[in-house]
Design a protein around this motif. Structure first.
Motif, PDB file in Angstrom:
ATOM      1  N   PHE A  68      10.636   7.134  12.124  1.00 56.28           N
ATOM      2  CA  PHE A  68      10.439   8.563  11.851  1.00 56.28           C
ATOM      3  C   PHE A  68       9.971   8.692  10.410  1.00 56.28           C
ATOM      4  CE2 PHE A  68      11.179  12.963  12.969  1.00 56.28           C
ATOM      5  CZ  PHE A  68      11.344  13.592  11.751  1.00 56.28           C
ATOM      6  N   THR A  69       8.724   9.220  10.241  1.00 58.31           N
ATOM      7  CA  THR A  69       8.127   9.268   8.904  1.00 58.31           C
ATOM      8  C   THR A  69       8.053  10.691   8.366  1.00 58.31           C
ATOM      9  OG1 THR A  69       6.790   7.323   9.437  1.00 58.31           O
ATOM     10  CG2 THR A  69       6.098   8.643   7.540  1.00 58.31           C
ATOM     11  N   VAL A  70       8.529  10.865   7.127  1.00 60.61           N
ATOM     12  CA  VAL A  70       8.508  12.170   6.450  1.00 60.61           C
ATOM     13  C   VAL A  70       7.590  12.046   5.235  1.00 60.61           C
ATOM     14  CG1 VAL A  70       9.914  13.965   5.339  1.00 60.61           C
ATOM     15  CG2 VAL A  70      10.928  12.506   7.114  1.00 60.61           C
ATOM     16  N   CYS A  71       6.694  13.030   5.047  1.00 57.84           N
ATOM     17  CA  CYS A  71       5.853  13.059   3.835  1.00 57.84           C
ATOM     18  C   CYS A  71       6.242  14.277   2.998  1.00 57.84           C
ATOM     19  CB  CYS A  71       4.371  13.149   4.204  1.00 57.84           C
ATOM     20  SG  CYS A  71       3.775  11.644   5.002  1.00 57.84           S
ATOM     21  N   ILE A  72       6.548  14.023   1.708  1.00 61.08           N
ATOM     22  CA  ILE A  72       6.902  15.110   0.787  1.00 61.08           C
ATOM     23  C   ILE A  72       5.620  15.524   0.065  1.00 61.08           C
ATOM     24  CG2 ILE A  72       8.450  15.826  -1.097  1.00 61.08           C
ATOM     25  CD1 ILE A  72       9.983  14.692   1.288  1.00 61.08           C
ATOM     26  N   GLU A  73       5.243  16.789   0.206  1.00 58.81           N
ATOM     27  CA  GLU A  73       3.985  17.252  -0.379  1.00 58.81           C
ATOM     28  C   GLU A  73       4.253  18.383  -1.379  1.00 58.81           C
ATOM     29  OE1 GLU A  73       1.344  15.692   0.170  1.00 58.81           O
ATOM     30  OE2 GLU A  73       1.465  14.794   2.166  1.00 58.81           O
ATOM     31  N   GLY A  74       3.346  18.524  -2.333  1.00 60.79           N
ATOM     32  CA  GLY A  74       3.471  19.627  -3.288  1.00 60.79           C
ATOM     33  C   GLY A  74       2.615  19.407  -4.510  1.00 60.79           C
ATOM     34  N   ASN A  75       2.498  20.440  -5.310  1.00 58.53           N
ATOM     35  CA  ASN A  75       1.658  20.415  -6.503  1.00 58.53           C
ATOM     36  C   ASN A  75       2.239  19.428  -7.525  1.00 58.53           C
ATOM     37  OD1 ASN A  75      -0.306  21.108  -8.374  1.00 58.53           O
ATOM     38  ND2 ASN A  75       0.067  23.308  -8.252  1.00 58.53           N
ATOM     39  N   ILE A  76       1.444  19.203  -8.569  1.00 61.36           N
ATOM     40  CA  ILE A  76       1.936  18.421  -9.703  1.00 61.36           C
ATOM     41  C   ILE A  76       3.151  19.167 -10.268  1.00 61.36           C
ATOM     42  CG2 ILE A  76       1.331  17.655 -12.048  1.00 61.36           C
ATOM     43  CD1 ILE A  76      -1.667  17.832 -11.044  1.00 61.36           C
ATOM     44  N   GLY A  77       4.236  18.470 -10.513  1.00 58.88           N
ATOM     45  CA  GLY A  77       5.408  19.111 -11.114  1.00 58.88           C
ATOM     46  C   GLY A  77       6.245  19.911 -10.131  1.00 58.88           C
ATOM     47  N   SER A  78       6.014  19.735  -8.816  1.00 59.31           N
ATOM     48  CA  SER A  78       6.773  20.558  -7.855  1.00 59.31           C
ATOM     49  C   SER A  78       8.150  19.971  -7.564  1.00 59.31           C
ATOM     50  CB  SER A  78       5.981  20.701  -6.549  1.00 59.31           C
ATOM     51  OG  SER A  78       5.668  19.414  -6.019  1.00 59.31           O
ATOM     52  N   GLY A  79       8.448  18.803  -8.123  1.00 63.76           N
ATOM     53  CA  GLY A  79       9.777  18.224  -7.949  1.00 63.76           C
ATOM     54  C   GLY A  79       9.863  17.183  -6.845  1.00 63.76           C
ATOM     55  N   LYS A  80       8.698  16.639  -6.444  1.00 67.62           N
ATOM     56  CA  LYS A  80       8.673  15.674  -5.334  1.00 67.62           C
ATOM     57  C   LYS A  80       9.479  14.410  -5.657  1.00 67.62           C
ATOM     58  CE  LYS A  80       4.244  15.329  -5.410  1.00 67.62           C
ATOM     59  NZ  LYS A  80       4.134  16.277  -6.506  1.00 67.62           N
ATOM     60  N   TRP A 139     -11.736   7.387   9.082  1.00 66.01           N
ATOM     61  CA  TRP A 139     -11.396   6.084   9.658  1.00 66.01           C
ATOM     62  C   TRP A 139      -9.889   5.856   9.574  1.00 66.01           C
ATOM     63  CZ3 TRP A 139      -9.001   1.523   8.699  1.00 66.01           C
ATOM     64  CH2 TRP A 139      -9.286   0.473   9.596  1.00 66.01           C
ATOM     65  N   CYS A 140      -9.308   6.235   8.430  1.00 68.17           N
ATOM     66  CA  CYS A 140      -7.849   6.052   8.266  1.00 68.17           C
ATOM     67  C   CYS A 140      -7.109   6.787   9.381  1.00 68.17           C
ATOM     68  CB  CYS A 140      -7.380   6.622   6.924  1.00 68.17           C
ATOM     69  SG  CYS A 140      -7.943   5.728   5.497  1.00 68.17           S
ATOM     70  N   ILE A 141      -7.492   8.074   9.575  1.00 77.12           N
ATOM     71  CA  ILE A 141      -6.795   8.908  10.563  1.00 77.12           C
ATOM     72  C   ILE A 141      -6.962   8.340  11.971  1.00 77.12           C
ATOM     73  CG2 ILE A 141      -6.677  11.235  11.577  1.00 77.12           C
ATOM     74  CD1 ILE A 141      -5.789  11.208   8.715  1.00 77.12           C
ATOM     75  N   GLN A 142      -8.195   7.895  12.267  1.00 71.63           N
ATOM     76  CA  GLN A 142      -8.475   7.434  13.640  1.00 71.63           C
ATOM     77  C   GLN A 142      -7.868   6.061  13.918  1.00 71.63           C
ATOM     78  OE1 GLN A 142      -9.865   9.392  15.693  1.00 71.63           O
ATOM     79  NE2 GLN A 142     -10.566  10.907  14.182  1.00 71.63           N
ATOM     80  N   ARG A 143      -7.972   5.157  12.929  1.00 70.53           N
ATOM     81  CA  ARG A 143      -7.737   3.739  13.242  1.00 70.53           C
ATOM     82  C   ARG A 143      -6.472   3.148  12.630  1.00 70.53           C
ATOM     83  NH1 ARG A 143     -12.634   1.313  14.455  1.00 70.53           N
ATOM     84  NH2 ARG A 143     -11.370  -0.559  14.846  1.00 70.53           N
ATOM     85  N   ALA A 144      -5.991   3.782  11.554  1.00 73.54           N
ATOM     86  CA  ALA A 144      -4.805   3.174  10.918  1.00 73.54           C
ATOM     87  C   ALA A 144      -3.547   3.821  11.513  1.00 73.54           C
ATOM     88  CB  ALA A 144      -4.856   3.388   9.408  1.00 73.54           C
ATOM     89  N   ASP A 145      -2.454   3.079  11.470  1.00 73.84           N
ATOM     90  CA  ASP A 145      -1.204   3.595  12.051  1.00 73.84           C
ATOM     91  C   ASP A 145      -0.460   4.389  10.975  1.00 73.84           C
ATOM     92  OD1 ASP A 145       2.008   2.107  12.883  1.00 73.84           O
ATOM     93  OD2 ASP A 145       1.172   4.124  13.222  1.00 73.84           O
ATOM     94  N   ILE A 146      -0.827   5.711  10.865  1.00 71.09           N
ATOM     95  CA  ILE A 146      -0.172   6.497   9.796  1.00 71.09           C
ATOM     96  C   ILE A 146       0.593   7.650  10.426  1.00 71.09           C
ATOM     97  CG2 ILE A 146      -1.736   5.875   7.930  1.00 71.09           C
ATOM     98  CD1 ILE A 146      -3.284   8.378   8.425  1.00 71.09           C
ATOM     99  N   GLN A 147       1.318   7.315  11.486  1.00 70.81           N
ATOM    100  CA  GLN A 147       2.136   8.313  12.197  1.00 70.81           C
ATOM    101  C   GLN A 147       2.986   9.114  11.201  1.00 70.81           C
ATOM    102  OE1 GLN A 147       2.423   9.141  15.403  1.00 70.81           O
ATOM    103  NE2 GLN A 147       3.991  10.645  14.856  1.00 70.81           N
ATOM    104  N   THR A 148       2.879  10.464  11.261  1.00 74.16           N
ATOM    105  CA  THR A 148       3.704  11.327  10.399  1.00 74.16           C
ATOM    106  C   THR A 148       4.466  12.284  11.296  1.00 74.16           C
ATOM    107  OG1 THR A 148       2.025  11.154   8.679  1.00 74.16           O
ATOM    108  CG2 THR A 148       3.617  12.963   8.480  1.00 74.16           C
ATOM    109  N   ASP A 149       5.773  12.378  11.079  1.00 75.83           N
ATOM    110  CA  ASP A 149       6.596  13.201  11.992  1.00 75.83           C
ATOM    111  C   ASP A 149       7.085  14.516  11.389  1.00 75.83           C
ATOM    112  OD1 ASP A 149       6.757  11.276  14.270  1.00 75.83           O
ATOM    113  OD2 ASP A 149       7.520  10.018  12.638  1.00 75.83           O
ATOM    114  N   LEU A 150       7.075  14.589  10.058  1.00 82.32           N
ATOM    115  CA  LEU A 150       7.504  15.824   9.403  1.00 82.32           C
ATOM    116  C   LEU A 150       6.895  15.878   8.012  1.00 82.32           C
ATOM    117  CD1 LEU A 150       9.444  18.335   9.287  1.00 82.32           C
ATOM    118  CD2 LEU A 150      11.109  16.805   8.210  1.00 82.32           C
ATOM    119  N   ILE A 151       6.414  17.073   7.646  1.00 85.15           N
ATOM    120  CA  ILE A 151       5.932  17.288   6.279  1.00 85.15           C
ATOM    121  C   ILE A 151       6.887  18.254   5.596  1.00 85.15           C
ATOM    122  CG2 ILE A 151       4.091  18.346   4.894  1.00 85.15           C
ATOM    123  CD1 ILE A 151       2.091  17.352   7.018  1.00 85.15           C
TER     124      ILE A 151
END
Ligand SMILES: Cc1cc2cn([C@H]3C[C@H](O)[C@@H](CO)O3)c(=O)nc2[nH]1
Length: 223
Positions: free
Chosen positions: A10-22, A125-137
């Motif tokens: 289960f993969t989580v990606c933390i996203e946000g602006n510069i300085g958002s506290g990631k 190509w990354c999206i189509q061919r690489a295994d970058i499964q993301t389950d929650l942002i």
């Protein structure tokens, strides 16, 4: 081999602006021994065989913007495809937010059309061919003024020339993507947190987020 509880990662990606506290937010996950926590590889971008590419990009974005983003893409792809037997992977940013920064360089005319075309083909190509499964942002949503103050306080030397206007631009692209949903497709459910809050108030937000990840993992995983 599947991780110990025989469910897929289960993969989580933390996203946000510069300085958002990631980074602060991400560090909380390190307390869990069943999570692989992957911070943004800024140190790699600061030392590419002795070259500080992050610094060069900020000093001359027209000359180094494309090269920088192509290296970012490679280093993020390496993290996305890093194998683990642990049940959870939490990443700081992603190849998806890489596209946001490329989009901003496009909007601000930092990149030529041919550079955009090549970066977008790499991304596709990354999206189509690489295994970058993301389950929650998890989107640490902030106001540009708040992150500008934090960035100035943190005083990362490469960012000393970053303007409030630039942070507004980066904010707008992230908001278009994850809040207005008017830009790129969103690859997973999004949890929007008000990251203008203080570090202590964010701890409560983090706790809610951590609990909902564990409790709703089965529901959140899209088969
Ligand atoms: C995926 C991705 C991360 C990322 C970070 N950055 C910059 C913003 C910050 O100043 C620094 C560390 O996040 O790198 C960028 O210009 N383009 C990026 N693309």
């Amino acid at each position: 081999s599947p991780n110990k509880n025989c469910k897929r990662l289960f993969t989580v990606c933390i996203e946000g602006n510069i300085g958002s506290g990631k980074t602060t937010f991400l560090n909380n996950f390190k307390a869990n021994d069943n999570m692989l926590v992957l911070q943004e590889p800024v140190e790699l971008w600061r030392d590419v065989g002795g070259t500080n590419l992050l610094e060069k990009m900020y000093k001359d974005p027209v000359r180094y913007g494309c090269l920088f983003q192509s290296y970012v893409q490679l280093t993020m792809l390496q993290l996305h495809t890093q194998k683990t037997n642990l049940p959870f992977k939490v990443m700081e940013r992603s190849v998806y937010s890489a596209r946001c920064f490329i989009e901003n360089m496009k909007r601000t005319k930092m990149l030529e059309k041919v550079e955009i075309d090549i970066l977008e083909q790499w991304h596709e190509w990354c999206i189509q061919r690489a295994d970058i499964q993301t389950d929650l942002i998890v989107y640490l949503r902030t106001s540009p003024e708040v992150v500008y103050e934090r960035m100035r306080t943190r005083a990362r030397k490469e960012e000393d020339c970053v303007s409030l206007e630039y942070l507004r631009q980066v904010h707008d692209v992230h908001d278009d993507w994850l809040y207005n949903r008017s830009l790129f497709s969103v690859p997973a459910p999004v949890m929007v947190l008000d990251a203008n809050k203080s570090v202590s108030e964010m701890m409560a937000e983090f706790e809610k987020c951590r609990r909902s990840i564990f409790e709703n993992r089965d529901k959140l995983i899209m088969e």
